[in-house]
Write a protein that holds these residues in place. Structure first.
Motif, PDB file in Angstrom:
ATOM      1  N   THR A 132       0.829  -1.199  -0.138  1.00 50.97           N
ATOM      2  CA  THR A 132       0.059   0.041   0.122  1.00 50.97           C
ATOM      3  C   THR A 132       0.877   1.341  -0.053  1.00 50.97           C
ATOM      4  N   ARG A 133       0.402   2.351  -0.615  1.00 54.27           N
ATOM      5  CA  ARG A 133       1.166   3.527  -0.722  1.00 54.27           C
ATOM      6  C   ARG A 133       0.022   4.715  -1.225  1.00 54.27           C
ATOM      7  N   VAL A 134       0.323   5.896  -0.867  1.00 48.11           N
ATOM      8  CA  VAL A 134      -0.395   7.107  -1.158  1.00 48.11           C
ATOM      9  C   VAL A 134       0.492   7.548  -2.607  1.00 48.11           C
ATOM     10  N   LYS A 179      -5.341   6.597  -2.043  1.00 47.40           N
ATOM     11  CA  LYS A 179      -4.571   5.390  -1.175  1.00 47.40           C
ATOM     12  C   LYS A 179      -4.736   3.981  -1.751  1.00 47.40           C
ATOM     13  N   CYS A 239      -8.120   1.026  -4.843  1.00 41.35           N
ATOM     14  CA  CYS A 239      -7.558   2.529  -4.373  1.00 41.35           C
ATOM     15  C   CYS A 239      -8.958   3.008  -3.425  1.00 41.35           C
ATOM     16  N   THR A 242      -7.476   9.044   1.502  1.00 36.34           N
ATOM     17  CA  THR A 242      -5.834   8.614   1.757  1.00 36.34           C
ATOM     18  C   THR A 242      -5.532   8.338   3.147  1.00 36.34           C
ATOM     19  N   SER A 243      -6.378   8.557   4.244  1.00 36.76           N
ATOM     20  CA  SER A 243      -6.091   8.043   5.382  1.00 36.76           C
ATOM     21  C   SER A 243      -6.809   6.985   5.782  1.00 36.76           C
TER      22      SER A 243
END
Length: 408
Positions: free
Chosen positions: A249-251, A262, A282, A286-287
């Motif tokens: 996982t990554r932004v 995200k 996705c 993003t949090s």
């Protein structure tokens, strides 16, 4: 079906509508085989033309769907947090005179076929993943109306605006499959302040944010540090997954969507540990934790089980009417009958546990079997003048009305 009279009384619908729904829904749950006007007349004292005339009218299905949901929350059978799911389903239909006939994608056959399509928006409880359809409309072919994705967006937009107060209190996210990973859906959902969870293409164009020291040169500062390579996950965070998976996982930035995501990448491994394929999920929030993104997208499949039960047991595909209004009335009746059966089981489970059920064994086939047994027993006793003794059958320890019910 104890919840239906309570629901109709609280809504204070006109008496003629209350009488119709009290007559229709128990029949809908009880009748085996095809559900159409002719078969409904065979199991009731009403004429076939009476049912056809009723289904040609505008009926308050949206009020019934939402009022049932609110009643279940009030009675403690459901929690207060929900996710909105959206999907479409193919409905086979013969002939050429039915409104909205066209080529639509049939998932079970993996190809486009001639028939009808319904678009469904359903509310899914955060606890227990219980799904209740709340908006069911017909998708029109492109020759008659806008592109089908635009029709889905318009339906979603209308529902979010119509129930804005309710959604502000209860809704946490909107979940849709990969065909809805479009700018118009994300703008609609994010514009209302909710997270949108979906699946991106496996080769989606995503960019890393540049975080290093900017070189001393003329011009603007560097924003991006290159395109995401789905074979190289340096700098990504590993997430626990199944034995045959690797999850990252990554932004990152989506240039086509002009927003940060995200992203959760699930790599599927073969027996030797080699990567077979990968899936890119996705969230516009993003949090949102990666585990939650995956859980929400997986839970979206519960709506497919609703489609399955509606087609197999609730007569979703057996409508013999041809106008859009009549078709939508038939489809809403099928989904509402299914929701009534689920509501009864939820109320019983909540009464036993004292809280909303986190897991539920639900078989709509058993609901229909019990309803048919009740109808058959009532018909025999009423013909013998023994209606007063029907309550004895319901309370008898041998449970005769459960004849034929499968062990769950």
């Amino acid at each position: 079906m104890t919840i239906l009279p309570v629901l109709l009384t609280l809504l204070q619908l006109p008496i003629h509508q209350q009488r119709f729904f009290l007559h229709l829904m128990p029949l809908w749950q009880a009748i085996p085989g095809r559900l159409n006007a002719l078969n409904l007349s065979r199991y009731s004292g009403w004429d076939e033309r009476t049912f056809r005339r009723w289904f040609a009218k505008t009926l308050p299905w949206d009020i019934l769907h939402w009022s049932q949901l609110e009643l279940l929350i009030r009675l403690g059978a459901l929690g207060s947090r929900f996710v909105l799911c959206m999907d479409a389903s193919f409905v086979p239909k013969a002939g050429t005179k039915t409104a909205g006939m066209g080529k639509f994608w049939n998932g079970s056959a993996s190809r486009s076929e001639q028939g009808l399509e319904l678009s469904c928006l359903a509310v899914m409880s955060w606890v227990g993943r219980h799904v209740f359809p709340v908006s069911v409309v017909q998708t029109q072919p492109r020759r008659d109306k806008a592109d089908r994705l635009t029709q889905y967006r318009d339906q979603l937009q209308a529902l979010l605006a119509q129930r804005r107060t309710w959604f502000v209190r209860h809704l946490k996210a909107v979940v849709a499959d990969g065909q809805s990973a479009k700018v118009m859906f994300m703008d609609t959902v994010c514009g209302e302040g909710y997270a949108f969870v979906t699946k991106l293409q496996s080769n989606a164009n995503l960019l890393y944010t540049f975080t290093g020291e900017h070189p001393k040169r003329r011009g603007g500062k560097q924003k991006w540090a290159g395109k995401v390579d789905f074979m190289n996950f340096a700098g990504w965070t590993a997430v626990p997954g199944e034995v045959d998976e690797q999850v990252w996982t990554r932004v990152v930035w989506g240039p086509h969507f002009k927003r940060f995501f995200k992203v959760v990448v699930i790599q599927n491994l073969d027996g030797r540990g080699k990567i077979k394929s990968h899936v890119v999920l996705c969230s516009t929030d993003t949090s949102m934790p990666a585990e939650q993104i995956r859980a929400l997208y997986s839970a979206r499949f519960q709506l497919e089980f609703v489609f399955r039960d509606a087609k197999q047991f609730a007569g979703l595909t057996t409508c013999q009417l041809r106008k859009t209004q009549a078709l939508e009335n038939h489809w809403n009746a099928a989904f509402f009958a299914l929701s009534l059966g689920r509501a009864e089981v939820l109320l019983e489970a909540a009464g036993l546990q004292g809280r909303p059920a986190t897991s539920l064994v639900f078989s709509y086939e058993d609901i229909k079997r019990r309803a048919f047994n009740r109808l058959f027993a009532w018909r025999i006793l009423s013909n013998l003048g023994l209606q007063a003794r029907f309550a004895e059958l319901e309370k008898h320890p041998s449970r005769p009305l459960d004849l034929g019910v499968k062990a769950a």
